[in-house]
Structure formats: C-alpha cells, structure tokens
Design a protein around this motif. Structure first.
Motif, mmCIF file in Angstrom:
data_model
loop_
_atom_site.group_PDB
_atom_site.id
_atom_site.type_symbol
_atom_site.label_atom_id
_atom_site.label_comp_id
_atom_site.label_asym_id
_atom_site.label_seq_id
_atom_site.Cartn_x
_atom_site.Cartn_y
_atom_site.Cartn_z
ATOM 1 N N PHE A 11 -2.332 -7.004 8.112
ATOM 2 C CA PHE A 11 -2.197 -7.341 6.692
ATOM 3 C C PHE A 11 -0.697 -7.315 6.440
ATOM 4 N N SER A 12 -0.133 -8.400 5.933
ATOM 5 C CA SER A 12 1.330 -8.455 5.850
ATOM 6 C C SER A 12 1.825 -9.383 4.747
ATOM 7 N N PRO A 13 1.792 -8.927 3.488
ATOM 8 C CA PRO A 13 2.191 -9.807 2.386
ATOM 9 C C PRO A 13 3.621 -10.358 2.474
ATOM 10 N N THR A 14 4.586 -9.561 2.985
ATOM 11 C CA THR A 14 5.950 -10.108 3.073
ATOM 12 C C THR A 14 6.427 -10.280 4.523
ATOM 13 N N GLY A 15 5.503 -10.194 5.469
ATOM 14 C CA GLY A 15 5.787 -10.650 6.834
ATOM 15 C C GLY A 15 6.410 -9.659 7.800
ATOM 16 N N THR A 16 6.809 -8.467 7.336
ATOM 17 C CA THR A 16 7.466 -7.546 8.274
ATOM 18 C C THR A 16 6.447 -6.934 9.249
ATOM 19 N N THR A 17 5.249 -6.648 8.754
ATOM 20 C CA THR A 17 4.212 -6.105 9.641
ATOM 21 C C THR A 17 3.847 -7.157 10.691
ATOM 22 N N ARG A 18 3.675 -8.389 10.205
ATOM 23 C CA ARG A 18 3.342 -9.474 11.141
ATOM 24 C C ARG A 18 4.399 -9.570 12.246
ATOM 25 N N PRO A 66 1.127 -2.357 6.210
ATOM 26 C CA PRO A 66 2.300 -1.719 5.592
ATOM 27 C C PRO A 66 1.914 -0.350 5.025
ATOM 28 N N VAL A 67 2.910 0.487 4.832
ATOM 29 C CA VAL A 67 2.710 1.788 4.179
ATOM 30 C C VAL A 67 2.820 1.573 2.671
ATOM 31 N N TYR A 68 1.797 1.947 1.923
ATOM 32 C CA TYR A 68 1.860 1.909 0.460
ATOM 33 C C TYR A 68 1.661 3.339 -0.034
ATOM 34 N N ALA A 69 2.658 3.847 -0.776
ATOM 35 C CA ALA A 69 2.588 5.202 -1.338
ATOM 36 C C ALA A 69 2.301 6.248 -0.252
ATOM 37 N N GLY A 70 2.905 6.037 0.915
ATOM 38 C CA GLY A 70 2.778 7.013 2.015
ATOM 39 C C GLY A 70 1.460 6.960 2.753
ATOM 40 N N ARG A 71 0.653 5.964 2.467
ATOM 41 C CA ARG A 71 -0.701 5.906 3.028
ATOM 42 C C ARG A 71 -1.058 4.471 3.443
ATOM 43 N N VAL A 94 2.296 1.022 11.624
ATOM 44 C CA VAL A 94 2.561 0.921 10.185
ATOM 45 C C VAL A 94 4.020 0.531 9.954
ATOM 46 N N LEU A 95 4.230 -0.251 8.912
ATOM 47 C CA LEU A 95 5.579 -0.689 8.530
ATOM 48 C C LEU A 95 5.940 -0.027 7.223
ATOM 49 N N PHE A 96 7.107 0.632 7.176
ATOM 50 C CA PHE A 96 7.507 1.284 5.924
ATOM 51 C C PHE A 96 8.883 0.811 5.496
ATOM 52 N N GLY A 97 9.123 0.909 4.173
ATOM 53 C CA GLY A 97 10.327 0.331 3.587
ATOM 54 C C GLY A 97 11.499 1.273 3.508
ATOM 55 N N ASN A 98 11.755 2.003 4.596
ATOM 56 C CA ASN A 98 12.935 2.860 4.740
ATOM 57 C C ASN A 98 12.899 4.136 3.888
ATOM 58 N N ARG A 99 11.767 4.425 3.236
ATOM 59 C CA ARG A 99 11.623 5.750 2.608
ATOM 60 C C ARG A 99 10.983 6.643 3.679
ATOM 61 N N HIS A 100 9.640 6.564 3.829
ATOM 62 C CA HIS A 100 8.941 7.310 4.883
ATOM 63 C C HIS A 100 7.544 6.763 5.041
ATOM 64 N N TYR A 101 6.938 7.033 6.196
ATOM 65 C CA TYR A 101 5.551 6.573 6.381
ATOM 66 C C TYR A 101 4.548 7.692 6.128
ATOM 67 N N GLY A 127 10.551 -2.023 7.692
ATOM 68 C CA GLY A 127 10.678 -3.389 7.194
ATOM 69 C C GLY A 127 11.363 -3.372 5.842
ATOM 70 N N GLU A 128 11.984 -4.477 5.479
ATOM 71 C CA GLU A 128 12.595 -4.574 4.140
ATOM 72 C C GLU A 128 11.549 -4.182 3.093
ATOM 73 N N HIS A 129 11.957 -3.329 2.155
ATOM 74 C CA HIS A 129 10.997 -2.816 1.175
ATOM 75 C C HIS A 129 10.465 -3.950 0.285
ATOM 76 N N SER A 130 9.167 -3.922 0.058
ATOM 77 C CA SER A 130 8.492 -4.947 -0.754
ATOM 78 C C SER A 130 9.099 -5.099 -2.146
ATOM 79 N N PHE A 131 9.653 -3.997 -2.699
ATOM 80 C CA PHE A 131 10.173 -4.026 -4.072
ATOM 81 C C PHE A 131 11.616 -4.538 -4.132
ATOM 82 N N ILE A 231 -0.899 -5.669 -6.590
ATOM 83 C CA ILE A 231 -0.564 -4.481 -5.789
ATOM 84 C C ILE A 231 0.950 -4.338 -5.589
ATOM 85 N N LYS A 232 1.726 -5.163 -6.281
ATOM 86 C CA LYS A 232 3.198 -5.081 -6.203
ATOM 87 C C LYS A 232 3.693 -5.289 -4.756
ATOM 88 N N CYS A 233 2.976 -6.112 -3.991
ATOM 89 C CA CYS A 233 3.292 -6.288 -2.561
ATOM 90 C C CYS A 233 4.547 -7.097 -2.334
HETATM 91 C C1 LIG Z 1 2.763 -0.513 -3.510
HETATM 92 C C2 LIG Z 1 3.769 -0.272 -2.411
HETATM 93 C C3 LIG Z 1 4.025 1.018 -1.993
HETATM 94 C C4 LIG Z 1 4.945 1.256 -0.959
HETATM 95 N N1 LIG Z 1 5.140 2.532 -0.532
HETATM 96 C C5 LIG Z 1 6.022 2.783 0.461
HETATM 97 C C6 LIG Z 1 6.231 4.119 0.929
HETATM 98 O O1 LIG Z 1 5.537 5.054 0.542
HETATM 99 N N2 LIG Z 1 7.205 4.328 1.849
HETATM 100 C C7 LIG Z 1 7.995 3.314 2.321
HETATM 101 O O2 LIG Z 1 8.910 3.585 3.092
HETATM 102 N N3 LIG Z 1 7.757 2.014 1.945
HETATM 103 C C8 LIG Z 1 6.794 1.733 1.047
HETATM 104 N N4 LIG Z 1 6.552 0.437 0.654
HETATM 105 C C9 LIG Z 1 7.278 -0.652 1.327
HETATM 106 C C10 LIG Z 1 6.462 -1.352 2.434
HETATM 107 O O3 LIG Z 1 5.789 -0.404 3.233
HETATM 108 C C11 LIG Z 1 7.395 -2.146 3.356
HETATM 109 O O4 LIG Z 1 8.221 -2.973 2.604
HETATM 110 C C12 LIG Z 1 6.687 -2.990 4.390
HETATM 111 O O5 LIG Z 1 7.654 -3.417 5.318
HETATM 112 C C13 LIG Z 1 5.974 -4.184 3.795
HETATM 113 O O6 LIG Z 1 5.196 -4.818 4.790
HETATM 114 P P1 LIG Z 1 4.903 -6.406 4.787
HETATM 115 O O7 LIG Z 1 6.234 -7.096 4.942
HETATM 116 O O8 LIG Z 1 4.063 -6.615 6.006
HETATM 117 O O9 LIG Z 1 4.235 -6.754 3.514
HETATM 118 C C14 LIG Z 1 5.633 0.176 -0.346
HETATM 119 C C15 LIG Z 1 5.362 -1.132 -0.780
HETATM 120 C C16 LIG Z 1 4.426 -1.352 -1.793
HETATM 121 C C17 LIG Z 1 4.120 -2.759 -2.198
#
Ligand SMILES: Cc1cc2nc3c(=O)[nH]c(=O)nc-3n(C[C@H](O)[C@H](O)[C@H](O)COP(=O)(O)O)c2cc1C
Length: 273
Positions: A11-18, A66-71, A94-101, A127-131, A231-233
């Motif tokens: 599952f990879s809305p912004t492609g980093t997991t893919r 991807p990691v969402y909210a640590g889960r 799992v892919l996380f946005g540089n905070r933590h997984y 991966g680059e953070h979704s936000f 889901i703010k992906c």
């Molecule tokens: C709702 C939401 C919650 C997230 N929570 C976390 C988090 O807890 N820790 C973190 O490091 N990144 C978090 N991220 C960032 C994603 O894990 C990260 O950008 C990931 O690379 C996205 O994967 P994708 O490119 O396959 O969509 C979150 C992103 C979203 C949309």
C-alpha cells in the motif's frame, strides 16, 4: 524449502513504500537465481482491496505499508485480515517519514503471522513524509537503496542456509503503544481525522486526484468535494500537477511544522534478519 516465486505486496499512496519493497524484491530475485519470478500486488487503490489474495509455501512475500501514527494504517486492518498466507514466508517492511516507526513493524509482522505467514526478516525504511516536502526530502535515496541491497543479501544468505529458522528480533513494543497523536500548544491531543484537503483556483480539473485517492473519496464531478474518509496520505497533494490541493487546518499545519522542526535530523533505516 525452495522459493519459486517472490511476491511484492504493498500500500503506497506517495510511492516510497513501493520504491523500497519493489527494490528489495528485485534484489532478492537476483540473488536467489534466474528462475525466481517476481509478482506485484499493489493494494493502494480501493478496487485492488476487493480481490481475495492467498499464497502458498513456495512464496516469499515482501510486504510493505507506510507507518501511520506509529502503527500499521488502521484503515487497512479489515483488508489485511482477508489475506491468507498458507505457509508462505514474509518480509514485513514499513516506511516512516523520519520521525519513528514505533510499533508498526512488530504489528505488521504479528498480522502476517496470524494470517499464516512465517516471518523471515523485517525492515523499517525512511521515505519523504506524506505531510511534507522537506521532512525526509528525497528519501529513499542512494544510501537507502544500498541498504535495501544489503538487506536483500542478508535475507538470501539466511534462506540458503540449513539452520532452522529462529524468531526474528524485530524492534517494537508489545502490547503496542497507542496511536501517536498531534497535540495543541498546551500538550492536549488534537483530532485531525476529519480534516480534508482544499482545492485552489489553480485546479485544471484533470481528475488525477480522483484516480490516486486510496480511499476513493474525491468526487469525480466536483474534485473539490471529499465524499468519504481522508487519511491525509498526501497522494492528491503530491500528485497534483499544479499544486492545487492543500490543507489549511490550523492543527494539521501546526503538527506538520512541529514534525519538520523536531525531526529534521536524518534517521537511518533499520533491518532485522
Ligand atoms: C496519517 C499519517 C501518519 C503518519 N505517521 C507517521 C509516524 O508516526 N512516523 C513517521 O515517521 N512517519 C509517519 N507518516 C509518514 C509516512 O509514514 C511516510 O511518509 C511514508 O514514507 C509514506 O509512504 P508512501 O510513500 O508509501 O505513501 C505518517 C503519514 C500519514 C499520512
């Protein structure tokens, strides 16, 4: 046990997991010999999550979310429960946005194990953070790709060995910690689940946002309307060719800013074999 097929499922809305799971599967196939095929199952879009999926003991499945909210993203739990492992081996990623997984990797491994997979390794990559366009900017990058290759090497070596499989020491807490929550300036948790993206006058109505939304929530007739869950992906925001999608919610923007400032230092991937 021989592996005849490597499957990559994500599952990879912004492609980093893919990017990471496909790179890992390709590197694994390379190391495991010419007859190993790689199959791809992308369950990012709602239509793909309508199909029943099952594997068998000849499969090695590289499984990414991807990691969402640590889960593990909670919107996926119902779908993940329908997958049948039937003795396949799995590598949760799992892919996380540089905070933590946090506990996402152990949670994904536990889900897969409960569905009949046996876990051979697991990894958390950045991966680059979704936000954001600055937090984890450009990740995964060349250094990450080298670590993906290194991870593949170690998995292939493990699978070619004769030693009985031992539990993989993945990092994370059980029981899992609660979902990570944004907070207001007083430290009180705020709920941004109802926040939806806005659409600026720059929109050309190309409908790309409609096609990339993993929840199928953007109205086809009026793309400024969000009919279902958001889901703010970041899929619509990052895919829009004219940057017409944006969030203006105060709590969302504060959270984004705090993440960009507080977690600016580069995090490295971690993997366990
Ligand atoms: C709702 C939401 C919650 C997230 N929570 C976390 C988090 O807890 N820790 C973190 O490091 N990144 C978090 N991220 C960032 C994603 O894990 C990260 O950008 C990931 O690379 C996205 O994967 P994708 O490119 O396959 O969509 C979150 C992103 C979203 C949309």
């Amino acid at each position: 046990m021989t592996t005849s097929t490597i499957q990559v499922m994500y599952f990879s809305p912004t492609g980093t997991t893919r990017h990471v799971v496909c790179g890992l599967a390709t590197a694994l196939a390379d190391k495991m010999g010419g007859s190993t095929e790689v199959g791809q199952m992308d369950f990012t879009l709602p239509v793909a999550r309508k199909e029943a999926v099952s594997f068998g003991s000849q499969d090695l499945v590289v499984f990414g979310v991807p990691v969402y909210a640590g889960r593990v993203p909670n919107v996926l739990l119902t779908y993940l429960d329908t997958i049948k492992g039937r003795g396949a081996r799995a590598v949760p990623v799992v892919l996380f946005g540089n905070r933590h997984y946090d506990d996402a990797l152990v949670e994904l491994a536990d889900i897969l194990e409960a569905k009949g997979f046996s876990i051979v390794a697991g990894g958390a990559f950045v991966g680059e953070h979704s936000f954001s366009k600055t937090l984890g900017k450009g990740r995964p990058d060349g250094k990450d790709n080298d670590l993906v290759a290194d991870f593949a090497d170690k998995i292939a070596t493990k699978l070619s060995g004769t030693a009985p499989a031992s539990p993989v020491p993945l990092k994370g807490h059980r029981p899992y910690r609660p979902y990570y929550k944004p907070r207001n300036p007083d430290g009180v948790p705020v709920d941004i689940r109802k926040v939806v993206p806005k659409t600026s006058a720059d929109c050309t109505d190309c409908k790309l946002c409609v096609t990339v939304c993993p929840m199928g929530s953007i109205d086809t007739e009026d793309v400024s309307k969000v009919n279902g869950i958001c889901i703010k992906c970041g899929a619509c925001v990052k895919a829009c060719p004219v940057q017409a999608k944006y969030y203006d919610d105060e709590n969302y923007l504060r959270h984004k800013h705090e993440l960009e400032v507080g977690f600016a230092d580069r995090k490295e991937p971690e993997f366990f074999v």
